[in-house]
Design a protein around this motif. Sequence first.
Motif, PDB file in Angstrom:
ATOM      1  N   ILE A  26       0.844  -1.197   0.000  1.00 26.84           N
ATOM      2  CA  ILE A  26       0.000   0.000   0.000  1.00 26.84           C
ATOM      3  C   ILE A  26       0.877   1.243   0.000  1.00 26.84           C
ATOM      4  O   ILE A  26       0.592   2.212  -0.724  1.00 26.84           O
ATOM      5  N   ARG A  29       2.154   1.670  -3.464  1.00 25.69           N
ATOM      6  CA  ARG A  29       1.070   2.157  -4.331  1.00 25.69           C
ATOM      7  C   ARG A  29       0.823   3.642  -4.076  1.00 25.69           C
ATOM      8  O   ARG A  29       0.580   4.421  -4.990  1.00 25.69           O
ATOM      9  N   GLN A  30       0.879   4.043  -2.809  1.00 23.84           N
ATOM     10  CA  GLN A  30       0.652   5.445  -2.460  1.00 23.84           C
ATOM     11  C   GLN A  30       1.659   6.350  -3.151  1.00 23.84           C
ATOM     12  O   GLN A  30       1.294   7.424  -3.645  1.00 23.84           O
ATOM     13  N   THR A  76     -12.729  -4.194  -0.964  1.00 19.62           N
ATOM     14  CA  THR A  76     -11.443  -3.726  -0.432  1.00 19.62           C
ATOM     15  C   THR A  76     -10.868  -2.644  -1.332  1.00 19.62           C
ATOM     16  O   THR A  76     -10.414  -1.594  -0.854  1.00 19.62           O
ATOM     17  N   TYR A  77     -10.878  -2.887  -2.628  1.00 13.33           N
ATOM     18  CA  TYR A  77     -10.321  -1.911  -3.567  1.00 13.33           C
ATOM     19  C   TYR A  77     -11.146  -0.637  -3.630  1.00 13.33           C
ATOM     20  O   TYR A  77     -10.587   0.448  -3.777  1.00 13.33           O
ATOM     21  N   LEU A  80      -9.974   1.274  -0.720  1.00  7.17           N
ATOM     22  CA  LEU A  80      -8.601   1.710  -0.979  1.00  7.17           C
ATOM     23  C   LEU A  80      -8.577   2.875  -1.962  1.00  7.17           C
ATOM     24  O   LEU A  80      -7.923   3.896  -1.723  1.00  7.17           O
ATOM     25  N   ALA A  83      -9.912   6.122  -0.458  1.00  6.02           N
ATOM     26  CA  ALA A  83      -8.923   6.746   0.428  1.00  6.02           C
ATOM     27  C   ALA A  83      -7.816   7.407  -0.387  1.00  6.02           C
ATOM     28  O   ALA A  83      -7.374   8.525  -0.063  1.00  6.02           O
ATOM     29  N   PHE A  84      -7.372   6.746  -1.437  1.00  6.95           N
ATOM     30  CA  PHE A  84      -6.326   7.328  -2.279  1.00  6.95           C
ATOM     31  C   PHE A  84      -6.825   8.546  -3.047  1.00  6.95           C
ATOM     32  O   PHE A  84      -6.069   9.489  -3.277  1.00  6.95           O
TER      33      PHE A  84
END
Length: 97
Positions: A26, A29-30, A76-77, A80, A83-84
Amino acid sequence: MTAPEANIDAVRAEIDALDRRIVELIAERQKWVVVAGSLKKNEDAVRAPARVEQVIAKVRALAEEAGASPEVVERTYRALIAAFIDLELDHHRVQSR
């Protein structure tokens, strides 16, 4: 480890090790999300609903290939990605000042 050999402490240790790897991924990815956000011209480009759906379709297919629940992976994605997107919007707003 198979179910008969498993005990709760060993299972939790395996889950903890996976959590460490997941968090590291993560974080990686961030870094790329922040780079992508800096390349986008406006908030609509950050939100990119068509791209979100493209990613969801891709990870659902990957989940099926891996033997994971596509529904769990999608949920989940979606969390995710949401949030991103918030993180990208914050970075984008700071850059726009």
